[in-house]
Structures are given as C-alpha cells and as structure tokens.
Design a protein around this motif. Structure first.
Motif, short mmCIF file in Angstrom:
data_model
loop_
_atom_site.label_atom_id
_atom_site.label_comp_id
_atom_site.label_asym_id
_atom_site.label_seq_id
_atom_site.Cartn_x
_atom_site.Cartn_y
_atom_site.Cartn_z
N TRP A 13 0.97 -1.60 -0.18
CA TRP A 13 0.05 0.36 -0.06
C TRP A 13 1.17 1.06 0.16
O TRP A 13 0.02 2.54 0.36
N HIS A 14 2.79 1.58 -0.01
CA HIS A 14 2.97 2.41 0.18
C HIS A 14 4.05 2.44 -0.53
O HIS A 14 5.17 2.97 -0.70
N THR A 15 4.11 1.40 -1.53
CA THR A 15 5.53 1.60 -2.82
C THR A 15 4.75 1.41 -4.13
O THR A 15 3.62 0.52 -4.56
N PRO A 16 5.61 1.51 -5.32
CA PRO A 16 4.43 2.03 -6.64
C PRO A 16 4.84 0.16 -7.24
O PRO A 16 3.75 0.17 -7.66
N LEU A 17 6.11 -0.79 -6.35
CA LEU A 17 5.32 -2.02 -6.60
C LEU A 17 4.06 -2.35 -6.20
O LEU A 17 3.12 -3.49 -6.49
N GLY A 18 3.63 -2.31 -5.11
CA GLY A 18 2.35 -3.00 -4.95
C GLY A 18 1.07 -1.95 -5.18
O GLY A 18 0.32 -2.56 -5.66
N TYR A 19 1.31 -0.98 -5.95
CA TYR A 19 0.75 0.43 -6.42
C TYR A 19 0.74 -0.95 -7.42
O TYR A 19 -0.89 -1.63 -8.47
N GLN A 20 1.72 -1.19 -8.99
CA GLN A 20 0.71 -2.18 -9.42
C GLN A 20 0.81 -2.94 -9.41
O GLN A 20 -0.07 -4.04 -10.33
N VAL A 21 1.38 -4.06 -8.87
CA VAL A 21 0.49 -5.47 -8.04
C VAL A 21 -0.90 -5.39 -8.11
O VAL A 21 -1.28 -6.36 -8.80
N ARG A 22 -1.24 -4.66 -7.20
CA ARG A 22 -3.04 -4.13 -7.45
C ARG A 22 -3.11 -4.31 -8.46
O ARG A 22 -4.40 -4.20 -8.22
N ALA A 23 -3.07 -3.17 -8.86
CA ALA A 23 -3.47 -2.87 -10.48
C ALA A 23 -3.80 -4.33 -11.27
O ALA A 23 -4.79 -4.16 -11.80
N VAL A 24 -3.12 -4.62 -11.46
CA VAL A 24 -2.92 -5.55 -12.35
C VAL A 24 -3.66 -6.86 -11.89
O VAL A 24 -4.50 -7.40 -12.28
N GLY A 25 -3.82 -7.29 -10.43
CA GLY A 25 -4.62 -7.43 -9.62
C GLY A 25 -6.11 -7.31 -10.42
O GLY A 25 -7.45 -8.56 -10.01
N MET A 26 -6.43 -6.44 -9.83
CA MET A 26 -7.78 -5.26 -10.23
C MET A 26 -8.63 -5.48 -11.42
O MET A 26 -9.26 -5.94 -11.64
N ASN A 27 -7.15 -5.25 -12.49
CA ASN A 27 -7.98 -5.29 -13.83
C ASN A 27 -6.74 -5.29 -15.02
O ASN A 27 -6.18 -3.97 -15.07
N PRO A 28 -5.98 -6.10 -15.34
CA PRO A 28 -5.27 -5.87 -16.55
C PRO A 28 -4.70 -5.82 -17.27
O PRO A 28 -3.78 -4.79 -18.04
N SER A 29 -5.48 -5.36 -18.23
CA SER A 29 -6.42 -4.74 -19.37
C SER A 29 -5.99 -2.87 -18.60
O SER A 29 -5.22 -2.92 -19.47
N ALA A 30 -6.86 -2.46 -17.65
CA ALA A 30 -6.43 -1.33 -17.29
C ALA A 30 -5.15 -1.51 -16.97
O ALA A 30 -4.39 0.01 -16.84
N ALA A 31 -4.53 -1.67 -16.43
CA ALA A 31 -3.19 -1.76 -15.82
C ALA A 31 -2.08 -1.86 -16.92
O ALA A 31 -1.19 -0.69 -17.10
N GLU A 32 -2.32 -2.52 -17.94
CA GLU A 32 -1.33 -2.54 -19.31
C GLU A 32 -2.00 -1.57 -20.09
O GLU A 32 -0.98 0.10 -20.31
N TYR A 33 -3.01 -0.50 -20.35
CA TYR A 33 -2.81 1.06 -20.39
C TYR A 33 -2.47 1.62 -20.22
O TYR A 33 -2.08 2.56 -20.51
#
Lengths: 367, 315
Positions: free
Chosen positions: A227-247
């Motif tokens: 919840w407090h690093t860019p890596l964690g943000y990216q991981v959670r974003a991919v988990g919620m919606n991979p295509s949106a994260a890619e976009y």
C-alpha cells in the motif's frame, strides 16, 4: 488471445480482492466469524458420526489450543509458518495469481536455508542467520519464478503448474536428503545438523522461537510494500484489472513475475522457519501441509496482512488443539483440514450472499 | 538396458500405461463436459480422492465392487452439486471454490479413513474389478494383451470417449451445453437455461471424477491410502487443455501421461540410472511440458470461468 485453461480466471473477485462496500469495516470481521461458526456447525456432523458429542470435541480442542501455557506456546509456534505461507499466497492473489504451490516452495526454501546452515560453521549469528534466511527466501522465490514466467510469457495456468511444482520440489528434496546431502554414514534420510549460529533463539523460556517475530515483521513489511510503494500499487492494479493496468502503462508481465517471486519467497521463509526454529536439519515430511493450510489462512484473512496474522493464529490454534482433542476423545486430527475446507466454502458463500439476495429481490420486483 | 526392448516388456509397459491412463481419462472427460458448459472445476482432484475412499467403503460394506463404484459416483455428484451451488447460484469464484473442495476432500477423506480403519494408514483389501479378457480380441498378438485384458472400469473410460464426443457434438443437448460455455448470454436469449445446463454438466463431471477415483481403489490398488489421488486431478486438467477440450484429444494425452507413468515405475525397479524420487517427478514435469507444448494452439470455451448471472442482462 488468452491461451490457456485459465481464460478461466481472474474476472474481478470483489469479495476476495478489493474493498467493496461489503468487505469494509464491520462486515470484514463479521463475515469470517460467521464462516467459522458455520464451518464448526457443519463440521460437527463428521464428529457426531464418530459417536462423539461435538461440544465435547470442540471443548477439548479449545482447551488444547489456549487452555495451558504449553497449548498457547504451541499455537504461537505453529502460527509462524502459516502466517508466512499465507502472506505468500495473498501476495500473488493481490496480483490476480493463484499460487497453490506453497507446499513445494516451503520445501525448496528449507533447502536453501539448509545449504547455508550446513556451511557457515564458525560464523557469528549476526551474519549466519540473515544469510540462512536470505537463502530460504531466494530459493522459494526462484522456484515460484518458473510458474510465474510460464504464466506471464505464455499464459500457462499457474493453477496447474504450481501444483506440479509441489510434487517436483518435494521429490527433489526427498532425493537430496538420501543422496548428496545425507548425513554420513547415511543411515537416515536427513542432513547433518545446521550450524548453531543459524538457529532462531528461543523466547520466554518456552518452545516459542524468534520465527514468530520474523513472521510479524514480514506481515508489516508486506503491508508497507502493498500500500505504500510503487511495486505494491502496480501489483494491485494488475490484480484488479490487467488490461486497465496495461493501458495505464504498468508492465503487467513484469509485475506478475515479481508477485510470484515475492509470493514464493514468503512461502520459502515458512520452510526457513521450520529449519531454523524447529528441525535444525532437513528431513522428509517436515511440513504437515502448511502450504495448503496457507490458502485457507489467506482467504479467511481476506488477503490482508493483519487478517492473515489473525487467521494464522486461529488455524494454528486449531492444529495445536487437534492433537489434544485426538488424545482426549479419539477424533482424528484431520478434522482440522476438513474445517478449513468448510471455512473457505463459507467465506466464499457468505461474501456472495448479499449480492445474491439483491438479485433475488430485483428479479421478484420484475415479476 | 536390453530388457527395455523385449516384447514382453513393451506389452507389459503399454498395458500398464492404458490402465494408468484410465483414471486420468475418466476425470478429463468429466472435466471436458464441465468446461464446455463454462465451469472450470479444479475440485475434481478432491472428487477423485473422496470417490476413491467411498468406493472402498461401498465395496467393503457390501462385498461388491459395483456398490463401490456407485458410491464413488454419488460422492462425486455431491461435490459437483456443492460446486454448482456456490459458483452458479451464488456466482462465487470457480478456482477458489474448487480449491476449497480440494482442501475439504483431503481433510474429510483422511478423517473418515482413519475413523474407519484406524490410524495405521491402510485399509484391508476389498472386492475389486478383476481383469476381464475379451474373447477373440484379447487373442490378437501385442494389441490383445495391451487393450483387451483390462478391468471393467478401464474399458468404461475408453467407451465413454465416443459417447461423450457424440453427445457434445451431435446432439441438441451438446449444442446447448457448448452454447452455455461460449456465449451464455446468447444461449439465454435462445431460451437455453444456462444455470441448469451448467448444474447438470458439472454434476456429471463430478460423477466421472468420483468414478475415476474408484478406478484407483477398485481396479489398481484395491486399498485406499491417504492422498491417493496425488495430483491426478490436476494432471487431468492439463490433459483437457492438451487435448484441446476434445474427448479424443483427452484420450491421447491421458495415454501419454499413463505410459510415461508406467515407464517411470518400471525404471524404478530395473535400472539405477536415476534414483526413484527423481523418476517419480517425470509425470509432473511432463504435464508442465505438455502445457508449454500446446501454447498458441489451445482455445478454451470463451466464457470458461466466468460467472453468468441473468440479472446482468442489458446492464
């Protein structure tokens, strides 16, 4: 084009992954509690089949887990591998990956720790122990990296490959402790004892060891990372919606592999925990299935570090109490894993129930 | 090593391969039906395991393997219904539900087994399906002893291949089932009851997985040991992918895995090339390689794994 069995998978799993109105606040405590109570209710059927009053069995279980200093210390000792492996499952799950290879990662992680522990004789604990811990995490993460890469690169279902890697890893360890790593003269399938400098110190004059502190530290670390690093943000974003994260410019494949490696490292540390805290040498079957229990721990804990610490303590209490229950009323301790399966079923069902009721209502209104 | 190439060895190897392929094939056929309807049920591992135990119970209590096989079918059906209720009616996640069923089956089978036979870890031997030589066919050199001296449940698995293929691809029932798995919304508009179709499909899938479990205990080992399924449900899942969701394809992949398993078991006894723990990893490594090999050519049913909830229509 999605290529494999898990075209299958991660449509968003609101109940398990992100905060919905439901999993916030009070209900995130009440739902797991309801699931536990329902599981115990249904679990009383197999107990009754054995001709034992379920209330007697559960009372013995409870007393065994927290009714004595010994029980409490056993509960704490057994919670560390469950918490670590549970954190591991949850980290991958936050990225939308289903790593059920925790058991194999535990064995390979233990192997890494033991390779260091067998060679660092004469070193100070301040160096030897961190090295042994690091090796456990590294081996676990490399073992998980293979299914992670197969998933990211080819879209191959990690659900199948991680299970296959369990059987491969456990067999490789079984071979090594009979072959290259066996303690001379080789009468028993086990390695020599690890350098004492790597052993976790004991705490409170009980069987509780430093591993519990390690588990808590990693739970806190995971919270910060997620919840407090860019890596964690990216991981959670991919988990919620991979295509949106890619976009949004997130490197999805790299995040997946990173999440699997961190997941495997945490499971590997559960193996480290058993080596440095309990066994002090590599033997066969040292894990009674912690890698599988960890799935239930993580799901009941809603893939949140704090929830995982609590549910890890709960399930280790069940495990610690089950032995006492088996001795007192003759109920096989395998009832614990039965209860775990039921708990997960009820966690899923109860999380879906409000939406189900809403659908029923709206369809009634249409009529 | 010359022992490897005698015809006795090869007959023995392939006949064991066919025998070991049967439980994988039976479970894979059931899973094809479930997945073609849109449900990914990884709980077949648990259905195989619990089916294997109840097959032993049934045969032990009645003295008849037929009752054993029937108990296994009912066990699998029950687990299939639980899966259907949570994933179809409630819309729960299919992979998580399947995992829960696997954990439950692992716990419950160990628990009930120890309750019935004590903590020692062996059931006594029960009545099982004995090998049944088919007249004339079993006389054919080479082919005969490989394919036609098997037990009833092994024949049944292979007979189900054309049966399942016929129902899936040549009947209205199969058409609606595939529609539910590819385009549930369109199927719904056409008047197909998607939920009911999926319930039926995954229940049949569970029955076949339970039956696959009974092959392990009533046709291979004749006893139950804890966690006897040992990942076979997941190998069957891989056989479905490798066989591209077709019964015939699943049969060839099951035979591939079966023969590989038979080969590593034989190498364990006749050679010291590799220690047996490493040989035992071969079926699992092969499964991973098979999945790599089929990359780019495997197209699952389009709605596989996605819940279909009618009220979502038009939203």
């Amino acid at each position: 084009m999605i290529e494999n069995a898990d075209a299958a998978k991660p449509e968003p799993k609101p109940a398990l992954k992100n905060k919905t109105a439901l999993s916030s606040g009070l209900s995130s405590v009440l739902l797991p509690l309801a699931a536990i109570l329902l599981a115990m209710l249904v679990g009383s059927i197999p107990i009754a089949i054995a001709g034992v009053n379920p209330l007697d069995a559960y009372r013995e279980l409870f007393i065994g887990a927290v009714g004595s200093k010994f029980g409490i210390s056993e509960t704490i000792v057994k919670s560390a591998p469950l918490i670590l492996a549970g954190l591991g499952f949850a980290f991958a799950a936050r990225c939308g990956l289903f790593n059920i290879g925790g058991e194999g990662q535990i064995y390979i992680g233990a192997l890494g720790t033991v390779l260091v522990g067998l060679t660092v004789h004469g070193l100070t604990p301040w160096i030897a122990m961190p090295l042994a811990i690091l090796a456990g995490g590294l081996f676990g993460s490399l073992w998980a990296a293979i299914p992670g890469a197969l998933k990211a690169r080819f879209g191959i279902s990690e659900v199948i490959t991680t299970i296959m890697f369990n059987y491969i890893g456990i067999n490789v360890v079984a071979y090594l402790i009979r072959g290259p790593l066996v303690e001379p003269p080789g009468h028993f399938p086990e390695t020599a004892e690890l350098a004492k400098a790597t052993w976790y110190p004991m705490l409170f004059g009980s069987r509780v060891h430093f591993g519990f502190i390690v588990a808590l530290l990693f739970a806190a670390l995971m919270y910060v990372v997620l919840w407090h690093t860019p890596l964690g943000y990216q991981v959670r974003a991919v988990g919620m919606n991979p295509s949106a994260a890619e976009y949004a410019g997130i490197k999805v494949k790299r995040s997946m592999i990173a999440a699997m490696m961190i997941s495997g490292a945490l499971a590997g540390l559960a193996g480290t925990n058993e080596m440095l805290g309990i066994q002090h040498r590599l033997i066969e079957a040292f894990s009674p299935g912690y890698g599988f229990d960890a799935i239930a721990v993580a799901l009941l804990g809603q893939n949140h570090p704090l929830g995982i610490v609590l549910s890890g303590l709960l399930f280790s209490g069940l495990r610690a109490g089950a032995g006492a229950m088996q001795r007192a009323v003759g109920i096989p301790d395998a009832i614990v894993r039965t209860l775990q399966g039921l708990v997960v079923l009820f966690v899923i069902a109860s999380a879906m129930l409000p939406q189900f009721i809403a659908r029923m209502r709206s369809s009634r209104q249409e009529k | 090593m010359e022992v490897l190439f005698t015809s006795d060895f090869l007959i023995n190897l392939f006949s064991a391969g066919v025998r070991l392929a049967a439980p994988l094939l039976m479970a894979a056929l059931g899973e094809i039906i479930a997945e073609r309807s849109g449900l990914l049920n990884i709980g077949i591992e648990g259905a195989i395991l619990l089916g294997a135990l109840f097959a032993v119970f049934g045969s032990d209590f009645s003295g008849s393997p037929w009752v054993g096989a029937l108990s296994a079918i009912l066990t699998g059906a029950a687990l299939g219904l639980v899966f259907a209720f949570i994933t179809v009616t409630l819309g729960g996640d299919q992979v998580v539900t399947g995992t829960a069923i696997n954990i439950l089956a692992l716990g419950l089978s160990t628990y009930l087994f120890r309750l019935a036979y004590g903590l020692e870890g062996f059931s006594h031997e029960v009545e099982f399906f004995r090998p049944l030589a088919i007249p004339l066919l079993s006389e054919i050199p080479f082919i005969g002893p490989i394919f036609f001296k098997q037990s009833f449940l092994v024949y049944l698995a292979f007979i189900f291949v054309p049966v399942v293929a016929y129902y899936l691809f040549r009947t209205m029932w199969g058409l609606s089932l595939r529609a539910a798995g590819d385009h549930p919304r369109a199927a719904d508009t056409m008047g197909i009851n998607v939920a009911r179709t999926r319930y039926v499909a995954v229940t049949i899938g569970g029955m076949l997985a339970g039956l696959a479990g009974s092959i392990l205990t009533l046709s291979h080992l004749n006893i139950f040991v804890e966690n006897i399924s040992a990942g076979r449900g997941f190998i069957a899942l891989a056989a479905v992918v490798f066989g591209q969701w077709n019964p015939a394809g699943a049969m060839f992949s099951a035979l591939l895995f079966g023969i590989a398993d038979a080969l590593q078991l034989r190498l364990q006894t006749i050679s010291n090339v590799l220690p047996y723990q490493l040989l035992a990893t071969i079926p699992y490594i092969l499964t991973v390689l098979a999945l790599v090999g089929v990359v780019g050519r495997a197209y699952p049913p389009k709605a596989l794994g996605k819940p279909y909830l009618r009220e979502e229509r038009g939203s």
